[in-house]
Enzyme design. Structure first.
Site, PDB file in Angstrom:
ATOM      1  N   ASN A  88       0.831  -1.208   0.000  1.00  0.00           N
ATOM      2  CA  ASN A  88       0.000   0.000   0.000  1.00  0.00           C
ATOM      3  C   ASN A  88       0.859   1.250   0.000  1.00  0.00           C
ATOM      4  O   ASN A  88       0.565   2.236  -0.711  1.00  0.00           O
ATOM      5  CB  ASN A  88      -0.925   0.013   1.221  1.00  0.00           C
ATOM      6  CG  ASN A  88      -2.301  -0.581   0.910  1.00  0.00           C
ATOM      7  OD1 ASN A  88      -2.716  -0.592  -0.251  1.00  0.00           O
ATOM      8  ND2 ASN A  88      -2.989  -1.065   1.920  1.00  0.00           N
ATOM      9  N   HIS A 134      -3.217   2.972  -2.471  1.00  0.00           N
ATOM     10  CA  HIS A 134      -4.413   2.151  -2.183  1.00  0.00           C
ATOM     11  C   HIS A 134      -5.006   1.551  -3.451  1.00  0.00           C
ATOM     12  O   HIS A 134      -5.596   0.468  -3.399  1.00  0.00           O
ATOM     13  CB  HIS A 134      -5.463   3.000  -1.460  1.00  0.00           C
ATOM     14  CG  HIS A 134      -5.083   3.322  -0.047  1.00  0.00           C
ATOM     15  ND1 HIS A 134      -5.059   2.392   0.959  1.00  0.00           N
ATOM     16  CD2 HIS A 134      -4.668   4.492   0.511  1.00  0.00           C
ATOM     17  CE1 HIS A 134      -4.677   2.961   2.093  1.00  0.00           C
ATOM     18  NE2 HIS A 134      -4.426   4.257   1.849  1.00  0.00           N
ATOM     19  N   GLU A 143      -6.426  -7.211   4.937  1.00  0.00           N
ATOM     20  CA  GLU A 143      -5.827  -8.241   4.093  1.00  0.00           C
ATOM     21  C   GLU A 143      -6.034  -9.642   4.664  1.00  0.00           C
ATOM     22  O   GLU A 143      -5.364 -10.582   4.265  1.00  0.00           O
ATOM     23  CB  GLU A 143      -4.324  -7.965   3.916  1.00  0.00           C
ATOM     24  CG  GLU A 143      -3.492  -8.139   5.187  1.00  0.00           C
ATOM     25  CD  GLU A 143      -3.453  -6.882   6.045  1.00  0.00           C
ATOM     26  OE1 GLU A 143      -2.570  -6.780   6.892  1.00  0.00           O
ATOM     27  OE2 GLU A 143      -4.326  -5.986   5.848  1.00  0.00           O
TER      28      GLU A 143
END
Length: 464
Positions: free
Chosen positions: A339, A344, A374
């Site tokens: 990220n 994102h 995640e």
């Protein structure tokens, strides 16, 4: 669907009313005729009998009567007397002269010939004269056998009410009763009139019933058919059988303006119902679509199209008692770095691709979900230990070999740490299974990542 009602049928009610009115009319007519006969005819018949009796008695008790008939006194009158035949004719004239209507033959009436042939009579007079113990005279039309009372009853058994006999005593100069005159008016023509009237009443009744039939067929029939068709239309509306009504409208006889007005209004009701049903159908379709969207939003993760945590728990709640149970937790290794490096948007691409690998690797009766961030989960049952291990390892290898295309023509791969809780014969709650799988996942992270750890196979240190 059967429609039950306690109300009477209109058609039966109308027919019964018409038949009842006809019967009532005939009965009233019969009562009126009977009252007329009772009030008018009976007194007239008795008055006529009284007049005949007194007329005969006046002749017999007149001062000239003995002299005119060749006897010294009334008590001497007998069939052997010289003037008896003359007296007989005198009494007979009281019976026949004033009460005959001759037969009509062409234009000339037939004169009465003093014989005993019976012409048509308005009134026939029955006379019986008794003097002392003798019966001097009995009308020829009465039976010659039996007493006078028996002869009168035999002749007139059906008409006692209308022509009751009148009894006139014969009294001499000293006031003693020496005889009896019995007179009665017998009205044969009147009886025929009454009979004809009864037949006419019967024919009138039959005619009225026939008129009722014609009225029912000609006037009431179309009305009842139209009302019946309207009833069927509303029944079909109530039962929901409206497709043909909407397509063709109302098919019915409109025999009267009132029925036509009702049919027009019914057509408007059907048209409005059709419009409202179409609107309702459209609203139902919109609500169904909204329901699907809301259900999808409430149960499916918007990014990965996997079951969210709440729906995941709902799906597996009824399967926790099945044998060979496996709960697998997966965590993408170093996802925070991805990220930070790719943003994102890049992270979302990785999450979507990761979810696709899970769905391809575990289909069928396995439940796959995203628990957040995640972290992902896979639940399956009826697996042997070997199937569980090979499946988990195959999934790890598939994730490792997958390549995900990021924005800007970049492609990267990721790995995942996997923790598995397995129970051949499950006696654990979901919370206990989750704790075991989470501990195994923590062990995979702690011992190098990109590996599968089954709970209970390596030294575990529970997080925290």
């Amino acid at each position: 669907m059967k429609h039950k009602t306690g109300s009477p049928s209109l058609s039966r009610l109308i027919r019964r009313s018409m038949n009842s009115s006809t019967l009532f009319t005939i009965l009233v007519f019969a009562v009126i005729v009977t009252i007329l006969l009772s009030v008018v005819i009976r007194p007239l018949a008795q008055l006529g009998a009284q007049l005949v009796a007194h007329s005969t008695m006046r002749e017999m008790t007149s001062p000239a009567f003995p002299k005119n008939h060749g006897i010294a006194r009334l008590e001497d009158l007998s069939p052997e007397a010289t003037g008896f035949e003359r007296w007989w004719k005198t009494v007979e004239r009281q019976e026949v002269v004033n009460y005959r209507i001759p037969w009509i033959d062409g234009d000339e009436p037939l004169a009465y010939d003093e014989g005993r042939e019976m012409p048509r009579a308005l009134h026939t007079v029955d006379i019986v004269v008794r003097l002392g113990d003798q019966e001097l005279y009995r009308s020829a039309y009465l039976s010659p056998s039996g007493t006078a009372e028996e002869a009168l009853r035999e002749r007139n058994w059906l008409y006692d009410y209308f022509n009751k006999p009148y009894f006139a005593p014969i009294v001499n100069d000293d006031g003693e009763e020496v005889g009896l005159i019995i007179a009665r008016i017998y009205p044969p023509l009147l009886v025929e009139i009454v009979g004809v009237t009864a037949v006419l009443m019967l024919l009138l009744g039959l005619l009225c019933f026939y008129v009722n039939y014609l009225l029912g067929k000609w006037l009431i029939g179309p009305l009842l058919r139209s009302l019946g068709q309207l009833r069927n239309v509303f029944r079909r509306l109530a039962d929901g059988d409206v497709d043909e009504l909407f397509e063709k409208g109302i098919q019915m006889d409109r025999s009267y303006s009132e029925i036509e007005d009702i049919a027009v209004e019914t057509g408007r009701i059907i048209d409005n119902t059709k419009m409202h049903m179409e609107q309702l159908k459209q609203k139902n379709e919109e609500l169904e679509a909204q329901k699907k969207v809301l259900t999808h939003q409430a149960t499916i993760d918007g990014l990965t199209e996997l079951n969210n945590r709440r729906h995941f728990l709902e799906l597996i709640g009824g399967r926790l008692g099945e044998p060979g149970l496996m709960l697998m937790l997966l965590d993408i290794d170093d996802f925070k770095r991805i990220n930070d490096t790719y943003g994102h948007a890049g992270g979302d691409v990785i999450l979507e691709g990761f979810a696709s690998v899970l769905k391809e690797s575990f289909g069928g009766h396995a439940v796959v979900g995203r628990f957040g961030g995640e972290e992902f989960a896979v639940f399956s049952t009826r697996l042997s230990e070997e199937e569980m291990r090979s499946g988990a390892e195959r999934l790890r290898a598939a994730i490792q070999s997958a390549v995900f295309d990021l924005p800007g023509s970049r492609s990267i791969g990721v790995t995942a740490s996997i923790g598995v809780a397995y129970a051949p014969q499950n006696v654990l709650t979901f919370e206990e299974l989750y704790q075991q799988a989470d501990a195994a996942l923590y062990a995979s992270k702690r011992t190098g990542k990109n590996r599968v750890t089954v709970f209970g196979e390596s030294p575990f240190r529970l997080p925290g």
